[in-house]
Motif scaffolding. Sequence first.
Motif, PDB file in Angstrom:
ATOM      1  N   LYS A  41       0.840  -1.198   0.000  1.00 52.88           N
ATOM      2  CA  LYS A  41       0.000   0.000   0.000  1.00 52.88           C
ATOM      3  C   LYS A  41       0.874   1.247   0.000  1.00 52.88           C
ATOM      4  CE  LYS A  41      -3.753  -2.258   2.322  1.00 52.88           C
ATOM      5  NZ  LYS A  41      -4.527  -2.485   3.481  1.00 52.88           N
ATOM      6  N   ILE A  42       0.480   2.212  -0.810  1.00 56.02           N
ATOM      7  CA  ILE A  42       1.146   3.512  -0.839  1.00 56.02           C
ATOM      8  C   ILE A  42       0.093   4.566  -0.594  1.00 56.02           C
ATOM      9  CG2 ILE A  42       2.437   5.176  -2.229  1.00 56.02           C
ATOM     10  CD1 ILE A  42       3.577   2.820  -3.822  1.00 56.02           C
ATOM     11  N   ARG A  43       0.358   5.430   0.385  1.00 54.40           N
ATOM     12  CA  ARG A  43      -0.522   6.572   0.642  1.00 54.40           C
ATOM     13  C   ARG A  43       0.273   7.824   0.286  1.00 54.40           C
ATOM     14  NH1 ARG A  43      -1.911   2.915   4.616  1.00 54.40           N
ATOM     15  NH2 ARG A  43      -4.122   2.409   4.653  1.00 54.40           N
ATOM     16  N   GLY A  44       0.185   8.210  -0.947  1.00 52.37           N
ATOM     17  CA  GLY A  44       0.944   9.331  -1.481  1.00 52.37           C
ATOM     18  C   GLY A  44       1.041   9.171  -2.986  1.00 52.37           C
ATOM     19  N   ARG A  45       1.594  10.152  -3.646  1.00 50.32           N
ATOM     20  CA  ARG A  45       1.706  10.113  -5.100  1.00 50.32           C
ATOM     21  C   ARG A  45       2.867   9.212  -5.530  1.00 50.32           C
ATOM     22  NH1 ARG A  45       1.405  15.902  -7.666  1.00 50.32           N
ATOM     23  NH2 ARG A  45       3.561  15.891  -6.962  1.00 50.32           N
ATOM     24  N   VAL A  46       2.690   8.563  -6.671  1.00 46.51           N
ATOM     25  CA  VAL A  46       3.732   7.742  -7.277  1.00 46.51           C
ATOM     26  C   VAL A  46       4.111   8.442  -8.575  1.00 46.51           C
ATOM     27  CG1 VAL A  46       4.285   5.499  -8.283  1.00 46.51           C
ATOM     28  CG2 VAL A  46       2.840   5.627  -6.244  1.00 46.51           C
ATOM     29  N   ILE A  47       5.368   8.920  -8.647  1.00 45.99           N
ATOM     30  CA  ILE A  47       5.773   9.777  -9.753  1.00 45.99           C
ATOM     31  C   ILE A  47       7.050   9.239 -10.386  1.00 45.99           C
ATOM     32  CG2 ILE A  47       6.441  12.123 -10.403  1.00 45.99           C
ATOM     33  CD1 ILE A  47       4.953  13.040  -7.815  1.00 45.99           C
ATOM     34  N   ALA A  48       6.993   8.987 -11.688  1.00 44.25           N
ATOM     35  CA  ALA A  48       8.173   8.536 -12.425  1.00 44.25           C
ATOM     36  C   ALA A  48       9.051   9.745 -12.749  1.00 44.25           C
ATOM     37  CB  ALA A  48       7.753   7.847 -13.713  1.00 44.25           C
ATOM     38  N   GLU A  49      10.346   9.493 -12.802  1.00 39.21           N
ATOM     39  CA  GLU A  49      11.314  10.533 -13.173  1.00 39.21           C
ATOM     40  C   GLU A  49      10.985  11.037 -14.577  1.00 39.21           C
ATOM     41  OE1 GLU A  49      15.817  10.051 -14.450  1.00 39.21           O
ATOM     42  OE2 GLU A  49      15.526   9.714 -12.297  1.00 39.21           O
ATOM     43  N   GLY A  62      -2.204  -4.889  -4.639  1.00 41.35           N
ATOM     44  CA  GLY A  62      -1.622  -3.569  -4.428  1.00 41.35           C
ATOM     45  C   GLY A  62      -2.687  -2.485  -4.348  1.00 41.35           C
ATOM     46  N   GLU A  63      -2.336  -1.400  -3.644  1.00 42.48           N
ATOM     47  CA  GLU A  63      -3.288  -0.309  -3.456  1.00 42.48           C
ATOM     48  C   GLU A  63      -2.535   1.013  -3.343  1.00 42.48           C
ATOM     49  OE1 GLU A  63      -5.979   0.985   0.252  1.00 42.48           O
ATOM     50  OE2 GLU A  63      -6.270  -1.092  -0.422  1.00 42.48           O
ATOM     51  N   ILE A  64      -2.967   2.005  -4.120  1.00 35.49           N
ATOM     52  CA  ILE A  64      -2.362   3.333  -4.071  1.00 35.49           C
ATOM     53  C   ILE A  64      -3.446   4.350  -3.796  1.00 35.49           C
ATOM     54  CG2 ILE A  64      -1.111   5.117  -5.358  1.00 35.49           C
ATOM     55  CD1 ILE A  64       0.224   2.867  -6.954  1.00 35.49           C
ATOM     56  N   THR A  65      -3.225   5.167  -2.770  1.00 29.34           N
ATOM     57  CA  THR A  65      -4.123   6.275  -2.467  1.00 29.34           C
ATOM     58  C   THR A  65      -3.345   7.547  -2.784  1.00 29.34           C
ATOM     59  OG1 THR A  65      -5.181   4.999  -0.722  1.00 29.34           O
ATOM     60  CG2 THR A  65      -5.540   7.376  -0.696  1.00 29.34           C
ATOM     61  N   GLY A  66      -3.527   8.034  -3.990  1.00 32.45           N
ATOM     62  CA  GLY A  66      -2.798   9.192  -4.488  1.00 32.45           C
ATOM     63  C   GLY A  66      -2.656   9.071  -5.993  1.00 32.45           C
ATOM     64  N   ASP A  67      -2.160  10.119  -6.625  1.00 34.21           N
ATOM     65  CA  ASP A  67      -2.007  10.127  -8.072  1.00 34.21           C
ATOM     66  C   ASP A  67      -0.863   9.215  -8.516  1.00 34.21           C
ATOM     67  OD1 ASP A  67      -4.007  12.001  -7.995  1.00 34.21           O
ATOM     68  OD2 ASP A  67      -2.706  13.704  -8.442  1.00 34.21           O
ATOM     69  N   VAL A  68      -1.004   8.651  -9.712  1.00 35.12           N
ATOM     70  CA  VAL A  68       0.032   7.827 -10.315  1.00 35.12           C
ATOM     71  C   VAL A  68       0.405   8.490 -11.641  1.00 35.12           C
ATOM     72  CG1 VAL A  68       0.643   5.552 -11.217  1.00 35.12           C
ATOM     73  CG2 VAL A  68      -0.906   5.735  -9.265  1.00 35.12           C
ATOM     74  N   ILE A  69       1.697   8.852 -11.783  1.00 34.79           N
ATOM     75  CA  ILE A  69       2.157   9.556 -12.977  1.00 34.79           C
ATOM     76  C   ILE A  69       3.387   8.836 -13.517  1.00 34.79           C
ATOM     77  CG2 ILE A  69       2.990  11.761 -13.889  1.00 34.79           C
ATOM     78  CD1 ILE A  69       1.624  13.070 -11.389  1.00 34.79           C
ATOM     79  N   ALA A  70       3.241   8.220 -14.705  1.00 36.77           N
ATOM     80  CA  ALA A  70       4.345   7.475 -15.315  1.00 36.77           C
ATOM     81  C   ALA A  70       4.039   7.254 -16.788  1.00 36.77           C
ATOM     82  CB  ALA A  70       4.536   6.133 -14.609  1.00 36.77           C
TER      83      ALA A  70
END
Length: 143
Positions: A41-49, A62-70
């Motif tokens: 689990k991720i609580r926050g944004r996931v940002i690719a370089e 899997g679980e993401i609470t936040g934006d995913v940018i990739a």
Amino acid sequence: MMGKKKQKPRRATGQFDTLISSRTTIEGDVHFSGGLHVDGKIRGRVIAEEGSDAVVRVSEVGEITGDVIAPHIIINGGVNGDVRSSAHLELAEKASITGNVYYKLVEMAMGASVNGNLVRETENSGLLTHDGAKAEADEGKSE
């Protein structure tokens, strides 16, 4: 041959540099390059370089609470936030997204769900920047 775009070879979807296991919870933004596989689990944004050919994969647990940018995103789990893919987005059968989805190319399996808008990004508009994403999106709505 003139005028043809050279395409970068697509990153193999089996190569992942970073694994967030099912017994791990991360609170805060995750910045990465290469491959990121999320079972936890991720609580926050996931940002690719920026400028990278990064891949993020969210497994069915899997679980993401936040934006995913990739550029490349594969989802078979849950995302509660906006998803922004500048190259290829794959939504597997157990994908569940609550938020808007911005994509250039999308592949969606039967059973995947999106509770939000699906917005196709054109070649010239590109991927919205990480920090200015909301501001630019809001500007576009007011015109």
